[in-house]
Design a protein around this motif. Structure first.
Motif, PDB file in Angstrom:
ATOM      1  N   ILE A   1       0.803  -1.129  -0.052  1.00 60.48           N
ATOM      2  CA  ILE A   1      -0.042   0.088   0.224  1.00 60.48           C
ATOM      3  C   ILE A   1       0.798   1.136  -0.093  1.00 60.48           C
ATOM      4  N   ASP A   2       0.818   2.088  -1.158  1.00 58.40           N
ATOM      5  CA  ASP A   2       1.568   3.242  -1.291  1.00 58.40           C
ATOM      6  C   ASP A   2       1.073   4.254  -0.606  1.00 58.40           C
ATOM      7  N   ASP A   3       1.832   5.441  -0.042  1.00 59.50           N
ATOM      8  CA  ASP A   3       1.382   6.814   0.510  1.00 59.50           C
ATOM      9  C   ASP A   3       0.515   6.411   1.627  1.00 59.50           C
ATOM     10  N   PHE A   4       0.829   5.390   2.442  1.00 62.25           N
ATOM     11  CA  PHE A   4      -0.207   5.110   3.422  1.00 62.25           C
ATOM     12  C   PHE A   4      -0.200   5.920   4.722  1.00 62.25           C
TER      13      PHE A   4
ATOM     14  N   ALA B   1       9.360   3.318   4.829  1.00 60.04           N
ATOM     15  CA  ALA B   1       9.310   4.881   4.821  1.00 60.04           C
ATOM     16  C   ALA B   1       9.693   5.413   3.617  1.00 60.04           C
ATOM     17  N   GLU B   2       8.808   6.455   3.236  1.00 61.21           N
ATOM     18  CA  GLU B   2       8.955   7.036   2.052  1.00 61.21           C
ATOM     19  C   GLU B   2       9.612   8.515   2.444  1.00 61.21           C
ATOM     20  N   GLY B   3      10.316   9.376   1.427  1.00 57.81           N
ATOM     21  CA  GLY B   3      10.609  10.732   1.489  1.00 57.81           C
ATOM     22  C   GLY B   3      11.551  10.885   2.598  1.00 57.81           C
TER      23      GLY B   3
END
Ligand code: C2E
Ligand code: MG
Ligand code: MG
Ligand code: MG
Length: 292
Positions: A180-183, A241-243
């Motif tokens: 699941i992206d951008d959760f 974790a993104e970004g």
């Protein structure tokens, strides 16, 4: 033609808006030919395991080398492609690129080949042929299905029912990883989450601002992130974790128990050679470590 609609039309005329619409029209008109003539290309952004810094995966991110407008990021054309349905052939093309790349990396790096994560638009899960397509493409390359991960945004995946949900289950049953992206950015029905065939959760970059920061307001971001990590782990999902842009964020995420991270701290998205340079350096580091 605006004049024919009367005076009100002239009053409402907005040159910026008009320019945007012309640009949208120009882009969407060219897109079918662009898919055919391979004006698109795929960059890869490293995903790094936080416990030891090993590059374990990459995300495939599509770009458009437009003959007039130059390099366009996906934010310029993915929305359009979803509206026109062209996301279906474009998404299939991106998957095939990613699978070909994975084949080359498996030949070169064996078990150290990074998992490749590919974005999947909601529209693609409505395609009856998706499961057969994906299975054929991965099977033809002779790759283990777990070498590919498919990412759907939280808003695309939440509330998925019927055909699309069955599609996700079938993909997961094939052994393909689902993320699941951008959760955390969409409407989260946490109870619903446990019914989804999900392997990994990607925490939206918007939470990272306060992570590892000393600013008093930062505390709520950390609370959210550590709660989401605990929840995801309790449900058996991995967390990416993104970004992640600085090392204090990475340090704090490691303490919180987040599994992996992706962001400019480690690397920006780039051509496969950039990823290979990192993998080759790691081989060297491993060799040095062994010699000691
Ligand atoms: P995403 O899937 O959430 O991808 C992550 C985006 O964050 C990428 O933007 C990436 O370049 C950017 N990013 C990475 N690290 C950092 C960082 O440290 N700080 C900040 N501020 N940003 C960072 P990009 O490449 O512009 O892609 C935008 C979105 O376009 C993607 O968001 C994804 O939703 C969509 N997209 C890209 N490729 C595809 C595709 O092949 N199919 C579909 N359906 N969507 C795609
Ligand atoms: Mg993504
Ligand atoms: Mg994302
Ligand atoms: Mg995004």
């Amino acid at each position: 033609w605006a004049k024919a609609e009367g005076k009100a039309r002239w009053v409402a005329y907005d040159p910026d808006r008009n320019a945007r619409e012309v640009a949208r029209f120009t882009l969407s008109a060219r897109m079918p030919a662009a898919v055919e003539s391979e004006e698109f290309y795929v960059d890869y952004q490293p995903i790094v395991r936080l416990s030891d810094g090993v590059l374990t995966g990459v995300e495939a991110l599509v770009r458009w080398a437009h003959p007039e407008f130059g390099r366009l990021g996906p934010d310029r054309f993915i929305g359009l492609a979803e509206e026109t349905g062209l996301i279906v052939p474009l998404g299939r093309w991106v998957l095939r690129q990613a699978v070909d790349q994975s084949r080359r990396w498996h030949d070169r790096y064996g078990d150290r080949a990074p998992m490749i994560s590919v974005n999947l638009a909601a529209r693609q899960t409505e395609e009856p042929d998706l499961v057969a397509d994906v299975s054929t493409i991965i099977g033809a390359a002779g790759l283990p299905p777990s070498s590919i991960q498919l990412e759907l945004t939280e808003s695309a995946i939440m509330g998925t029912t019927g055909g699309p949900l069955r599609t996700l289950r079938e993909l997961a049953d094939l052994g393909i990883r689902i993320a699941i992206d951008d959760f955390g950015t969409g409407y989260s029905n946490l109870a619903y989450l446990r019914h989804l065939p999900v392997h990994a959760i990607k925490l939206a970059g918007s939470f990272m601002e306060g992570v590892g920061s000393l600013h008093p307001d930062a505390h709520s971001d950390e609370t959210i992130v550590s709660t989401l990590v605990a929840l995801s782990h309790a449900l058996g999902h991995e967390v990416i974790a993104e970004g992640v842009e600085d090392s204090s964020q990475a340090d704090r995420l490691r303490e919180i128990g987040c599994d992996s991270a992706q962001g400019w701290l480690f690397a920006k998205a780039g051509p496969p050679e950039d990823v290979e340079r990192l993998l080759d350096e790691q081989l060297f580091t491993a060799a040095v470590r062994q010699r000691r």
